[in-house]
Design a protein around this motif. Structure first.
Motif, short mmCIF file in Angstrom:
data_model
loop_
_atom_site.label_atom_id
_atom_site.label_comp_id
_atom_site.label_asym_id
_atom_site.label_seq_id
_atom_site.Cartn_x
_atom_site.Cartn_y
_atom_site.Cartn_z
N ARG A 61 12.25 -8.72 7.60
CA ARG A 61 12.17 -7.42 6.96
C ARG A 61 12.16 -6.31 7.99
O ARG A 61 12.82 -5.30 7.82
N SER A 62 11.42 -6.48 9.07
CA SER A 62 11.32 -5.41 10.07
C SER A 62 12.66 -5.18 10.76
O SER A 62 12.98 -4.04 11.11
N SER A 63 13.47 -6.23 10.96
CA SER A 63 14.76 -6.02 11.61
C SER A 63 15.68 -5.19 10.72
O SER A 63 16.44 -4.35 11.21
N VAL A 64 15.59 -5.38 9.41
CA VAL A 64 16.41 -4.60 8.48
C VAL A 64 15.94 -3.15 8.47
O VAL A 64 16.75 -2.23 8.46
N GLN A 65 14.65 -2.94 8.51
CA GLN A 65 14.13 -1.56 8.55
C GLN A 65 14.62 -0.84 9.80
O GLN A 65 14.97 0.33 9.74
N THR A 66 14.69 -1.55 10.91
CA THR A 66 15.19 -0.97 12.16
C THR A 66 16.69 -0.72 12.07
O THR A 66 17.19 0.30 12.56
N ALA A 67 17.42 -1.61 11.44
CA ALA A 67 18.88 -1.54 11.37
C ALA A 67 19.38 -0.56 10.32
O ALA A 67 20.53 -0.13 10.36
N PHE A 68 18.54 -0.18 9.37
CA PHE A 68 18.93 0.65 8.23
C PHE A 68 18.91 2.13 8.60
O PHE A 68 17.98 2.61 9.25
N SER A 69 19.94 2.85 8.18
CA SER A 69 19.92 4.31 8.29
C SER A 69 20.67 4.91 7.12
O SER A 69 21.56 4.27 6.53
N ILE A 70 20.28 6.12 6.76
CA ILE A 70 20.96 6.87 5.71
C ILE A 70 21.13 8.29 6.20
O ILE A 70 20.23 8.86 6.82
N SER A 71 22.32 8.84 5.96
CA SER A 71 22.63 10.19 6.40
C SER A 71 23.26 10.97 5.26
O SER A 71 24.18 10.45 4.62
N PRO A 72 22.76 12.18 4.96
CA PRO A 72 21.65 12.85 5.62
C PRO A 72 20.36 12.07 5.41
O PRO A 72 20.20 11.36 4.41
N PRO A 73 19.45 12.19 6.37
CA PRO A 73 18.22 11.40 6.32
C PRO A 73 17.37 11.75 5.09
O PRO A 73 17.29 12.90 4.67
N ILE A 74 16.75 10.72 4.54
CA ILE A 74 15.78 10.90 3.46
C ILE A 74 14.73 9.80 3.62
O ILE A 74 15.06 8.65 3.91
N ALA A 75 13.48 10.18 3.50
CA ALA A 75 12.39 9.21 3.64
C ALA A 75 12.41 8.24 2.46
O ALA A 75 12.81 8.59 1.35
N GLY A 76 11.97 7.02 2.73
CA GLY A 76 11.90 6.02 1.68
C GLY A 76 11.42 4.71 2.22
O GLY A 76 11.07 4.60 3.39
N SER A 77 11.41 3.71 1.37
CA SER A 77 10.96 2.38 1.78
C SER A 77 12.04 1.35 1.48
O SER A 77 12.87 1.53 0.60
N ILE A 78 12.00 0.27 2.26
CA ILE A 78 12.94 -0.84 2.09
C ILE A 78 12.15 -2.08 1.74
O ILE A 78 11.13 -2.37 2.35
N ASP A 79 12.63 -2.79 0.74
CA ASP A 79 11.99 -4.04 0.35
C ASP A 79 13.06 -5.00 -0.13
O ASP A 79 14.20 -4.61 -0.36
N TYR A 80 12.69 -6.25 -0.26
CA TYR A 80 13.62 -7.22 -0.83
C TYR A 80 13.76 -6.97 -2.32
O TYR A 80 12.81 -6.55 -2.99
N ALA A 81 14.96 -7.23 -2.84
CA ALA A 81 15.16 -7.18 -4.28
C ALA A 81 14.32 -8.30 -4.91
O ALA A 81 13.90 -9.24 -4.23
N ARG A 82 14.06 -8.17 -6.18
CA ARG A 82 13.28 -9.19 -6.90
C ARG A 82 14.04 -9.62 -8.15
O ARG A 82 14.71 -8.83 -8.78
N ASP A 83 13.89 -10.89 -8.49
CA ASP A 83 14.53 -11.38 -9.69
C ASP A 83 13.67 -11.06 -10.92
O ASP A 83 12.64 -10.40 -10.82
N TYR A 84 14.09 -11.57 -12.04
CA TYR A 84 13.41 -11.32 -13.31
C TYR A 84 11.93 -11.72 -13.27
O TYR A 84 11.09 -11.11 -13.91
N TYR A 85 11.60 -12.74 -12.49
CA TYR A 85 10.24 -13.25 -12.42
C TYR A 85 9.42 -12.63 -11.28
O TYR A 85 8.29 -13.01 -11.05
#
Length: 75
Positions: free
Chosen positions: A1-25
């Motif tokens: 998870r931390s490697s994805v947080q480091t690798a992720f960027s969005i432009s223009p920048p906006i604060a937010g959080s990254i998490d794994y998707a979850r299934d129905y359960y």
């Protein structure tokens, strides 16, 4: 998870959080991530999301190529 947080960027920048998707359960889907912005996206704005090769899979292997995509918000 931390490697994805480091690798992720969005432009223009906006604060937010990254998490794994979850299934129905509520079980984490380890090959899908979800970005949840902390505030509303700006209207009529082109955003570009990028994931660099710093992202690693569950076996610790780096992505071979970076990936990016763009989208435009409306009013």
């Amino acid at each position: 998870r931390s490697s994805v947080q480091t690798a992720f960027s969005i432009s223009p920048p906006i604060a937010g959080s990254i998490d794994y998707a979850r299934d129905y359960y509520g079980v984490e889907i380890l090959d899908q991530i979800v970005f949840s912005p902390s505030s509303s996206l700006l209207p009529n704005t082109k955003y570009t999301v990028s994931i660099s090769t710093a992202a690693r899979d569950i076996n610790g292997i780096d992505m071979k190529t970076p990936h990016s995509f763009s989208f435009v918000t409306r009013q």
